[in-house]
Enzyme design. Structure first.
Site, PDB file in Angstrom:
ATOM      1  N   ASP A  16    -149.078 -35.008 -76.871  1.00 14.20           N
ATOM      2  CA  ASP A  16    -148.809 -33.700 -77.454  1.00 14.20           C
ATOM      3  C   ASP A  16    -148.343 -33.841 -78.898  1.00 14.20           C
ATOM      4  O   ASP A  16    -147.476 -34.660 -79.169  1.00 14.20           O
ATOM      5  CB  ASP A  16    -147.631 -33.108 -76.669  1.00 14.20           C
ATOM      6  N   SER A 252    -136.939 -36.310 -79.771  1.00 18.47           N
ATOM      7  CA  SER A 252    -138.035 -37.031 -79.137  1.00 18.47           C
ATOM      8  C   SER A 252    -138.651 -36.171 -78.048  1.00 18.47           C
ATOM      9  O   SER A 252    -137.984 -35.336 -77.439  1.00 18.47           O
ATOM     10  CB  SER A 252    -137.539 -38.353 -78.555  1.00 18.47           C
ATOM     11  N   LYS A 253    -139.950 -36.415 -77.828  1.00 19.50           N
ATOM     12  CA  LYS A 253    -140.687 -35.595 -76.869  1.00 19.50           C
ATOM     13  C   LYS A 253    -140.169 -35.834 -75.451  1.00 19.50           C
ATOM     14  O   LYS A 253    -140.298 -34.989 -74.598  1.00 19.50           O
ATOM     15  CB  LYS A 253    -142.185 -35.912 -76.959  1.00 19.50           C
ATOM     16  N   ARG A 254    -139.602 -37.012 -75.219  1.00 22.50           N
ATOM     17  CA  ARG A 254    -139.091 -37.313 -73.888  1.00 22.50           C
ATOM     18  C   ARG A 254    -137.855 -36.483 -73.565  1.00 22.50           C
ATOM     19  O   ARG A 254    -137.640 -36.068 -72.450  1.00 22.50           O
ATOM     20  CB  ARG A 254    -138.761 -38.806 -73.757  1.00 22.50           C
ATOM     21  N   LYS A 255    -137.016 -36.268 -74.608  1.00 24.09           N
ATOM     22  CA  LYS A 255    -135.729 -35.623 -74.339  1.00 24.09           C
ATOM     23  C   LYS A 255    -135.690 -34.134 -74.635  1.00 24.09           C
ATOM     24  O   LYS A 255    -134.841 -33.420 -74.126  1.00 24.09           O
ATOM     25  CB  LYS A 255    -134.639 -36.330 -75.176  1.00 24.09           C
TER      26      LYS A 255
END
Ligand code: GLU
Length: 490
Positions: A16, A252-255
């Site tokens: 993404d 970050s995209k993870r968080k």
């Protein structure tokens, strides 16, 4: 630097698109437009392990949604095509060969197991980590005698004792960076690393200003070395501060879902609001109090000295406030057009929408346009109007809170009063309900009286103003809902 300004954004298609890609594009484009220069999009897809096929299209879609269009790019072509690095592999090779021939780079045959062992050993002995140059000065045959050898070499740069560790940054002034390691330039699979490809492409594509995130500051000495070794003019550099979470960590995209650009589209932020927000994070207009500004205002006034150097905090409350502002500024027609896909996605309106559905949307728009911060809030607010009557249900929470046994007579009194109305409008509905339930009727306070009515008619404890909502819904549907809620409550 002579000639027109040429800048680029260089996303890697690894999932993404990151909000940072939009942020970088905005600053690059604002500067390019001000200077009458060009903005190009280059896809840096040399990291095959992290490559994701649909990511490139998502980059295009989200940047275009924001209005950050490019002059040259993989999908548009241009004088320096191709703009996708995986299609430029032949371009990089001669430059690597030249660096090796000139003694600025060397072949390295170390296996990754050997490199890991070396690093662990350096850490254990508290030595600075970095490639130990085992392969420097050796032929393949000589190196093959030693452990940790693989047939296919990588090419590494031979960082000199005095690399350029200082440079002038347009945003930060004089910047110092740590001494680089002997960076791999060409991988064993023949793909260039980012460091090689970025320099070759920035040069060949005539990039005059490299505008990118501050995480690349530590890489800049490597890039300067490459520009110098290859005899190319160095571009100017501007390292933008990284966007940060409220706790100051890197987004970050993870968080953080807000690191994903598609999230803003899904949530129903307006592109002009997100653009303003991203601008505000990194830039202040000459009138620094002014928080609401357009891309054109930013671009016209653009000056590197007004770019922030402190990591801007990505404050979603602020974005929500800005978005609400832009939502309210829309014409009713524009609002309805942008709202429609959200209602379609929620299954409340067909695709294509029928004339009755469009009429209902037009009628409810003035009631809701001032009440939403993001467009995804809309379906819940207008479900009562679009839902098929047989699918209408009162939310459990609203039932528990409002449809208590004491509500039954209130609902019945309202229904009785509304049943007799010959003319159905906001005014007649309000007058009938008020005279039945407030002073002169049941003697309730308006808040108390409207609570069960709202739950009964709208199915939830939030809705547009009640008399207006009932007027839109029509007499028949209102009466049916009031009577069935009275039965449910009683
Ligand atoms: N491909 C790099 C990235 O994903 C580009 C960095 C640069 O702009 O030099 O951020």
């Amino acid at each position: 630097m002579t000639g027109p300004v040429r800048v680029r954004v260089a996303p890697s298609p690894t999932g993404d698109p990151h909000v940072g890609t939009a942020y970088m594009s905005l600053f690059n484009l604002a500067f390019a437009r001000q200077q009458g220069g060009q903005f190009l999009l280059r896809v840096e897809d040399t990291d095959r392990a992290r490559f994701q096929a649909d990511s490139e299209q998502q980059v295009y879609d989200t940047l275009r949604w924001l209005g950050l269009d490019w002059d040259e790019g993989p999908d548009k072509g241009g004088p320096f095509a191709p703009y996708r690095q995986s299609e430029r592999l032949d371009t990089y090779r001669p430059h690597v060969d030249r660096l090796v021939a000139d003694g600025h780079a060397y072949l390295c045959w170390c296996t990754s197991a050997r490199l890991t062992e070396m690093r662990e050993d350096q850490q254990k002995r508290k030595l600075p980590t970095g490639y130990d140059r085992l392969c420097v000065g050796k032929t393949a045959a000589e190196r093959a005698e030693l452990p940790g050898f693989q047939e296919r070499p990588v090419v590494r740069m031979l960082v000199p004792d005095d690399p350029p560790l200082h440079f002038v940054d347009l945003v930060r002034g004089e910047v110092s960076a740590p001494r680089p390691d002997d960076q791999v330039l060409l991988k064993a699979d023949g793909f260039p690393t980012y460091h090689l490809a970025v320099v070759v492409d920035d040069h060949l594509m005539g990039i005059t200003h490299v505008v990118r995130g501050e995480e690349w500051i530590s890489s800049t000495p490597k890039h300067l070395l490459l520009f110098d070794w290859l005899g190319w003019d160095r571009p100017a550099f501007a390292h933008m501060p990284l966007l940060r979470n409220v706790d100051k960590s890197k987004i970050s995209k993870r968080k953080n879902p807000a690191a994903r650009l598609t999230w803003f589209v899904e949530q129903g932020y307006l592109p002009e609001a997100l653009l303003n927000f991203l601008g505000l994070l990194g830039y202040s207009l000459p009138d620094s109090e002014k928080e609401i500004f357009s891309f054109e205002e930013m671009s016209e006034s653009f000056d590197w000295s007004r770019v922030n150097t402190v990591g801007p905090v990505f404050d979603l409350d602020k974005l929500g406030w800005l978005n609400g502002h832009y939502v309210r500024e829309l014409s009713e027609q524009d609002f309805a057009e942008r709202a429609l896909p959200f209602l379609q996605r929620a299954g409340l309106v067909g695709s294509p929408a029928g004339p009755d559905e469009l009429a209902a949307l037009g009628a409810v728009t003035p009631l809701v346009q001032t009440r939403v911060a993001v467009l995804s809030e809309l379906p819940d607010l207008v479900r009562f109007l679009f839902v098929d009557e047989e699918d209408f249900v009162v939310e459990e929470a609203a039932v528990a809170k409002a449809l208590t046994p004491a509500a039954a007579p209130v609902l019945t009194a309202a229904a009785d009063a509304l049943e007799g109305l010959d003319e159905w409008s906001t005014q007649t509905v309000q007058a009938a309900v008020d005279s039945a339930l407030l002073e002169g009727g049941l003697g309730l306070k308006r808040g108390k009286a409207y609570l069960p009515l709202r739950a009964a008619v709208c199915g939830s404890s939030i809705s547009p103003p009640l008399p207006e909502s009932m007027a839109l819904l029509g007499q028949e549907r209102v009466l049916r809902r009031l009577r069935s809620a009275a039965a449910l409550a009683g």
